[in-house]
Write a protein that holds these residues in place. Structure first.
Motif, short mmCIF file in Angstrom:
data_model
loop_
_atom_site.label_atom_id
_atom_site.label_comp_id
_atom_site.label_asym_id
_atom_site.label_seq_id
_atom_site.Cartn_x
_atom_site.Cartn_y
_atom_site.Cartn_z
N ALA A 185 44.69 36.93 42.16
CA ALA A 185 43.22 37.04 42.22
C ALA A 185 42.77 38.47 42.46
O ALA A 185 41.66 38.84 42.13
CB ALA A 185 42.67 36.12 43.30
N LYS A 186 43.68 39.27 43.06
CA LYS A 186 43.33 40.67 43.31
C LYS A 186 43.42 41.52 42.04
O LYS A 186 42.91 42.63 41.98
CB LYS A 186 44.29 41.28 44.34
N ILE A 187 44.14 40.99 41.05
CA ILE A 187 44.37 41.77 39.83
C ILE A 187 43.52 41.27 38.67
O ILE A 187 43.04 42.02 37.85
CB ILE A 187 45.87 41.69 39.44
N VAL A 188 43.35 39.93 38.63
CA VAL A 188 42.63 39.32 37.51
C VAL A 188 41.42 38.55 38.04
O VAL A 188 41.55 37.73 38.94
CB VAL A 188 43.54 38.32 36.76
N GLY A 189 40.24 38.81 37.47
CA GLY A 189 39.07 38.00 37.78
C GLY A 189 38.89 36.98 36.67
O GLY A 189 38.87 37.34 35.50
N LEU A 190 38.82 35.69 37.03
CA LEU A 190 38.69 34.66 36.00
C LEU A 190 37.48 33.78 36.30
O LEU A 190 37.37 33.23 37.38
CB LEU A 190 39.97 33.81 35.95
N LEU A 244 25.52 35.66 35.70
CA LEU A 244 25.83 37.00 36.21
C LEU A 244 26.48 36.92 37.59
O LEU A 244 27.48 37.59 37.86
CB LEU A 244 24.56 37.84 36.30
N VAL A 245 25.89 36.10 38.47
CA VAL A 245 26.44 35.97 39.81
C VAL A 245 27.87 35.43 39.75
O VAL A 245 28.75 35.89 40.46
CB VAL A 245 25.55 35.05 40.69
N SER A 246 28.09 34.46 38.86
CA SER A 246 29.44 33.88 38.80
C SER A 246 30.46 34.91 38.31
O SER A 246 31.59 34.94 38.78
CB SER A 246 29.46 32.62 37.93
N ILE A 247 30.04 35.77 37.40
CA ILE A 247 30.97 36.82 36.94
C ILE A 247 31.17 37.86 38.03
O ILE A 247 32.30 38.26 38.34
CB ILE A 247 30.47 37.49 35.64
N ALA A 248 30.06 38.27 38.66
CA ALA A 248 30.17 39.25 39.74
C ALA A 248 31.08 38.73 40.84
O ALA A 248 31.90 39.46 41.39
CB ALA A 248 28.78 39.56 40.30
N SER A 249 30.97 37.43 41.13
CA SER A 249 31.72 36.89 42.27
C SER A 249 33.22 36.81 42.01
O SER A 249 34.00 36.65 42.94
CB SER A 249 31.17 35.52 42.66
N VAL A 250 33.65 36.89 40.75
CA VAL A 250 35.10 36.95 40.53
C VAL A 250 35.59 38.38 40.39
O VAL A 250 36.78 38.61 40.21
CB VAL A 250 35.55 36.14 39.29
N LEU A 251 34.66 39.34 40.46
CA LEU A 251 35.08 40.74 40.29
C LEU A 251 34.95 41.53 41.58
O LEU A 251 34.83 42.75 41.54
CB LEU A 251 34.24 41.39 39.20
N THR A 252 34.96 40.84 42.72
CA THR A 252 34.71 41.53 43.98
C THR A 252 35.96 42.16 44.56
O THR A 252 35.92 42.70 45.66
CB THR A 252 34.14 40.56 45.02
N MET A 253 37.08 42.05 43.89
CA MET A 253 38.29 42.58 44.49
C MET A 253 38.81 43.78 43.70
O MET A 253 39.99 44.03 43.65
CB MET A 253 39.33 41.48 44.61
N ASN A 254 37.85 44.43 43.02
CA ASN A 254 38.18 45.64 42.28
C ASN A 254 39.25 45.39 41.23
O ASN A 254 40.10 46.23 40.97
CB ASN A 254 38.64 46.72 43.26
#
Lengths: 296, 282, 280
Positions: free
Chosen positions: B76-81, B144-154
């Motif tokens: 999850a730290k490498i891939v946002g899905l 947008l929120v759902s995409i942002a929320s999987v990209l919070t780990m850089n």
């Protein structure tokens, strides 16, 4: 002059617990032979408008309602959706969440059962509908073992079971694969042309509908901005540019850019007048051929 | 960077393979779409990228490392899905808490979390929504929120299932441009989609899956012009291709494009040249 | 395992002899056997009932599935026997344990037979015939209709939250309970949305349009259904007669496990033997 199927006058609705009106003063006339496409951004009030026509609003949803709605000249305000089911068939966006019976056949029978139609007549009607919609193959199947397109055809069959003269479809292709969506639109066209159904459709994929519909209505923030024939609406200033279908969009692009190329004759530029607005690809081809003559 | 090497997968032993010998490689910063009919294996495939599913055979490498042993929480730290329907993942009282969920799962402390949330909100232009409940947002905002929320780990890899689903033209345009911007900044983005118009406008590379096998992989225009392939994969032919074909029949030098602006430029240029050639005056 | 238990309740659209029997007959059969099974406290009559039901499971093509269920339940069955045998303060605790387990086994067969051979539609039709309101019957068949949808959706939600780093089975029991929140809220929200949409849809399809609803299919009793009911009633009558007159069962029916084979004794013997090994 063709028969009026629906006539909305100054229809206004605000959902309970909402601060904004979902639709304001919408007046719209729909003819019996129309295939109307309702266009607008998400949240512009398309669904609300459609639901007023079959009585879900204001009978199922609480809120503030104003205006009048007539179907075939008859006022429907105090009629609930069940009473209107013989006049209006409604098909919803999510195919799965509108099928409550355990087989396709039973789903089609459901409205007829609700109206107390005798069993042998129900069976005859199912025979007709599965043939009309080409779903004989899945007649005895369970709704979750069939594809989204087939589910939506099942829902259409159920909406048509009581033989209403009008069918309303609220973004019914959203969950479908491109091919099943196209097939579904073709079936709607057939229903409109060969079975005299009035069709009212809201849809995001404009381009795919253009060959079938004869009218467009554009709604923005709950207000009906413009309605009429394809050409009327798509060439209007009221209609937003980024909802244009591909061909008119290309046309406008050419019109704008042809001004930058100053070696074109004014006659050539004139061909890019909105009066010549092409809607479909064949329109565009015609335009191109006319334009060819300017070179010789 | 993502590499699949001869990946095969089956849900039940007896059943047919859902993926067979899938091999491809996606470079850093690429924007790629997987297309194919329902049940072709697209969703199964993307679930392999973050370890939700493990290959029965073959190897999945992310940043040159075989991920077979890596737990999903690590991936999850490498891939946002993000899956198709935002309603299937949004649950918190506020957008802010929604964005915090990922970092919190990884045990990042509050101060750091605060910073991450503000950063990502700014990046996605949703700062004004932070205190609102995700349930009262519009469809486009929720996406947008759902995409942002999987990209919070850089993460440097983003995988999206049907991102344009249920979006109107304006929302799609915003999303499409946004994905382009992210990929220009080096993020690798993989999209699963049926929406040919969206793909033809924003995504340069397409990989086609048919019955669990890759049948084509290439530039979007080439793939979408292949009528046979399009039909077999239950896809739409882009509307503008018909138009392009008809223009080409008249002006063979016309180049294929899938965007109105480029078609217009191309066509007008050709018309001008033709006119000059014929010696016509203004 | 949970999904396998659900599978046990699955209706199989089959054409076995038992599928042809009217659900009302089968419901009566379930009630009668349940009563008898619970009320008998002797080993042999229960074994006889089991013996009578096994052929029925073959007739319904249910035997294999039933065995699979028993296999899943095996730890529970053994636990019932052992706990009863060790803890009960009666004369023949092991026999009682076995009786308890037998009841469970018989009931799984009987209820399994019912759900295997009666479609959810038939269940709702049966309820209508029992004069329950249509709304209630409809709710039952619709709930069934959405089980696969719900299962599928739960899987998606789980995958989505795992992809955001949620570790469902980490930490102590409280932590685990808290980990369920990101799953439960979307599941509930989506169920709410679904029921709303479903209500809109049935409303638009003429829900409650008339009081005299008709049915595409409804249940009709055939001669063999009357026979089934008659046999069930006869068995029940006989049983009631035995209970009321308090006739003593013949000796051979009152069989029990002799006390030297009581589990407690066997365990003790085994323990002594092990101890003996070490003291030598």
């Amino acid at each position: 002059m063709s028969k009026k199927a629906v006539s909305l006058k100054q229809v206004t609705f605000k959902y309970k617990n909402s601060t904004k009106f979902a639709i304001t003063n919408v007046s719209l006339e729909i003819n019996a032979d129309d295939f109307l496409l309702l266009v607008g951004y998400s949240g512009s009030g398309k669904s609300t408008l459609l639901k007023t026509i079959n009585g879900l609003i204001p009978n199922f949803y609480a809120g503030t309602f104003g205006g009048s709605i007539k179907i075939n000249g008859e006022d429907i305000i105090d009629k609930n959706p069940a009473q209107l089911a013989k006049q209006v068939g409604f098909v919803f966006q999510n195919p799965e969440n509108q099928i409550s019976n355990l087989t396709v056949e039973k789903e089609i029978a459901f409205p007829l059962e609700n109206f107390g139609v005798p069993r042998n007549e129900i069976i005859t009607r199912i025979d007709e509908l599965v043939e009309l919609l080409g779903i004989e193959r899945i007649r005895y199947k369970s709704p979750f073992s069939i594809s989204g397109g087939e589910q939506q055809l099942t829902a259409i069959a159920a909406a048509l079971a009581l033989d209403p003269p009008m069918l309303i479809l609220d973004e019914v292709t959203a969950h479908l694969s491109p091919n099943s969506a196209n097939d579904l639109l073709k079936i709607l066209f057939k229903l409109n042309q060969e079975h005299d159904k009035t069709i009212i459709l809201s849809e995001h994929r404009l381009d795919r509908c253009l060959n079938y519909v004869n009218k467009i209505a554009y709604i923005e923030q709950g207000k009906l901005k413009i309605s009429g024939s394809l050409k009327e609406v798509l060439s209007s200033k009221e209609y937003p540019e980024n909802l244009l279908p591909k061909v008119p969009r290309l046309f406008y692009e050419l019109a704008r850019k042809s001004n930058d190329f100053n070696n074109f004759s004014s006659k050539f530029r004139k061909s890019f007048n909105v009066e010549n607005l092409p809607i479909t690809i064949s329109d565009f081809k015609k335009l191109m051929q006319i334009e060819g003559e300017y070179h010789d | 960077m993502i590499e699949f090497e001869n990946v095969s997968f089956t849900y039940k032993k007896k059943d047919e393979l859902v993926l067979r010998n899938v091999t491809f490689s996606i470079k850093k910063g690429e924007l790629v779409a997987f297309v194919g009919r329902n049940g072709a294996g697209k969703t199964t495939l993307i679930k392999h990228i973050n370890g939700l599913l493990r290959p029965a055979e073959g190897e999945v490498r992310v940043n040159t490392e075989n991920i077979i042993k890596k737990p999903i929480s690590e991936m999850a730290k490498i891939v946002g899905l993000a899956f198709q329907n935002p309603n299937h993942q949004l649950f918190a009282e506020t957008v802010k808490k929604e964005l915090e969920f990922g970092p919190k799962n990884l045990g990042i402390d509050e101060e750091e979390r605060e910073k991450i949330v503000l950063d990502i909100a700014k990046q996605f232009n949703i700062t004004h929504l932070l205190e609102r409940s995700p349930f009262e947002l519009s469809g486009g905002e929720r996406r947008l929120v759902s995409i942002a929320s999987v990209l919070t780990m850089n993460q440097q890899i983003l995988v999206l299932d049907e991102p344009s689903f249920g979006q109107d033209y304006r929302q799609k345009e915003m999303l499409g441009n946004y994905l382009k911007e992210l990929s220009d900044n080096g993020m690798t983005i993989i999209v699963v989609s049926h929406d040919i118009d969206f793909i033809s406008e924003y995504i340069p590379r397409v990989i086609v899956l048919l019955d669990g096998e890759i049948t084509a992989d290439g530039a979007t225009l080439d793939i979408l012009s292949d009528d046979d392939l399009i039909r077999k994969s239950d896809l739409d032919r882009p509307i503008l291709l018909d138009l392009v074909d008809s223009i080409k029949s008249k002006y063979p030098e016309f180049q294929s494009f899938l965007k109105e602006t480029m078609i217009a430029d191309n066509l007008l240029t050709i018309l001008t040249q033709e006119k000059t050639k014929k010696g016509g005056s203004m | 395992m949970s999904s396998k238990i659900l599978e046990y309740f699955d209706y199989e659209s089959d054409k076995s002899i038992l599928h042809q029997v009217d659900p009302r007959g089968k419901a009566l059969f379930v009630v009668v056997i349940t009563c008898i099974t619970i009320l008998f406290r002797e080993l042999v009559p229960l074994l006889l009932i089991l013996g009578a039901i096994i052929p029925l499971t073959f007739l319904a093509h249910f035997f294999k599935k039933w065995m699979r269920t028993i296999l899943i339940l095996l730890p529970l069955i053994l636990l019932i026997i052992i706990i009863n045998a060790l803890l009960l303060k009666v004369e023949y605790p092991t026999t009682i344990g076995i009786i308890m387990a037998l009841r469970l086994i018989i009931l799984t067969a009987v209820y399994g037979l019912f759900f295997q051979t009666v479609s959810p539609d038939d269940i709702s039709q049966m309820l209508i015939k029992f004069r329950l309101p249509f709304t209630f019957a409809w709710a039952i068949s619709t709930a069934y209709r959405f089980i696969p949808t719900l299962a599928n959706e739960t899987n998606i939600i789980m995958a989505a939250q795992k992809s955001r780093g949620l570790q469902i089975d980490r930490g102590n029991i409280f932590k685990r309970a808290r980990n369920m929140v990101p799953l439960l809220i979307p599941i509930f929200a989506s169920a709410m949305r679904r029921s709303w949409q479903l209500a809109e849809a049935i409303e638009s399809r003429g829900w409650n349009a008339t009081k005299n609803r008709t049915y595409l299919y409804s249940l009709k009793m055939k001669w063999w259904d009357y026979l089934v009911i008659l046999v069930c009633l006869a068995i029940f009558g006989l049983f009631l007669f035995l209970v009321i007159t308090q006739v003593d069962l013949p000796i051979w029916m009152q069989l029990y496990i002799p006390s030297k084979y009581e589990l407690k004794e066997l365990f003790k013997a085994a323990w002594d033997w092990i101890k003996g090994l070490f003291t030598k």
